[in-house]
Design an enzyme around this catalytic site. Sequence first.
Site, PDB file in Angstrom:
ATOM      1  N   LYS A  14      55.872  50.821  93.172  1.00 23.59           N
ATOM      2  CA  LYS A  14      55.013  51.516  94.137  1.00 23.59           C
ATOM      3  C   LYS A  14      54.235  50.494  94.946  1.00 23.59           C
ATOM      4  CE  LYS A  14      50.980  50.457  92.115  1.00 23.59           C
ATOM      5  NZ  LYS A  14      49.925  49.625  92.768  1.00 23.59           N
ATOM      6  N   ASP A 141      47.897  54.319  86.807  1.00 23.12           N
ATOM      7  CA  ASP A 141      48.993  54.593  87.739  1.00 23.12           C
ATOM      8  C   ASP A 141      50.076  55.484  87.135  1.00 23.12           C
ATOM      9  OD1 ASP A 141      47.730  52.983  89.571  1.00 23.12           O
ATOM     10  OD2 ASP A 141      49.060  51.266  89.292  1.00 23.12           O
TER      11      ASP A 141
END
Length: 304
Positions: A14, A141
């Site tokens: 990401k 996350d």
Amino acid sequence: MNRGQPAIHYAPAKVNLWLSVGQRRADGYHSVDTVFLALGLADEISLSPANQPGLQVDGDASVPAGEDNLCWRVQELFAENVPAARGRPQRIHLRKRIPAGAGLGGGSADAAAVLSALNEAFGTPLSPARLRKLGAELGSDVPFFLSGSPMAIGSDRGQDVVALPAPPVRPVLILVPNFGISTAQAYGWLDQDRGPEPILRASSDWAPDERAVLSGWEGIKALAANDFEAPVFRRFPVLEAGKSGLLEAGATVALLCGSGSCLFGVFESSDDRDRAALVMAAETPTESTFRPIATHTMEPSQGC
């Protein structure tokens, strides 16, 4: 896939298109508001029954293959919450492609993939909401990678996730320096540079403009920012130079990846990205050469 081979689960990297970090809280964490976007670059996870828990890591000798790896903790946490998994250990095979200490969320992505793979292997006893709650115990996350969305807004510590439709696919160039930065280091530098006084900001500064995010790459370009850049660039000028090089080479958006150490640039075409990779390789001094990784943002129809 041949019958009997374990299923492969992909753990995508990401980037953070926008990352705002608040003051350290009483619980030791920082409030974070961010926009996550998943990439095509991914690690691969597969499971197989074993006599005892195990972890095999291929592709990056710096990644621990024992209890220090977050994937090991995932299996313990899953067994604590799913009685059927107790006494039925799995061997985890992890093929690493996402650089470690890079700000690309590789460890969290791997943890999310292992958690999802375990849930599938044992007949999906945990709901998506329960998986995300367990994921938040593993890392801030992780819930994003369990959200099933290629783009999302994250708040609180980043673990409160609101899925968004992803923008059109764009080529991405990641620049990997010859050093890593731990998340704890980056937060320490940020706190050190800010000092003890609280940072007062207008409330609008604490949340990304969702309309800008949804308007596509022009809107994203206008809001792109990362609070970690100032403290990290001050300590590693080569990273600031690398970001400038990406922009000069035609990147629409260029930022530090999370808390570092990698950089990423978003380009309008694969040709532009590939030319930028050649330019960056030619202009970077040998002692601080970046290793380029060519990838792309995730398809709007795909999920983590």
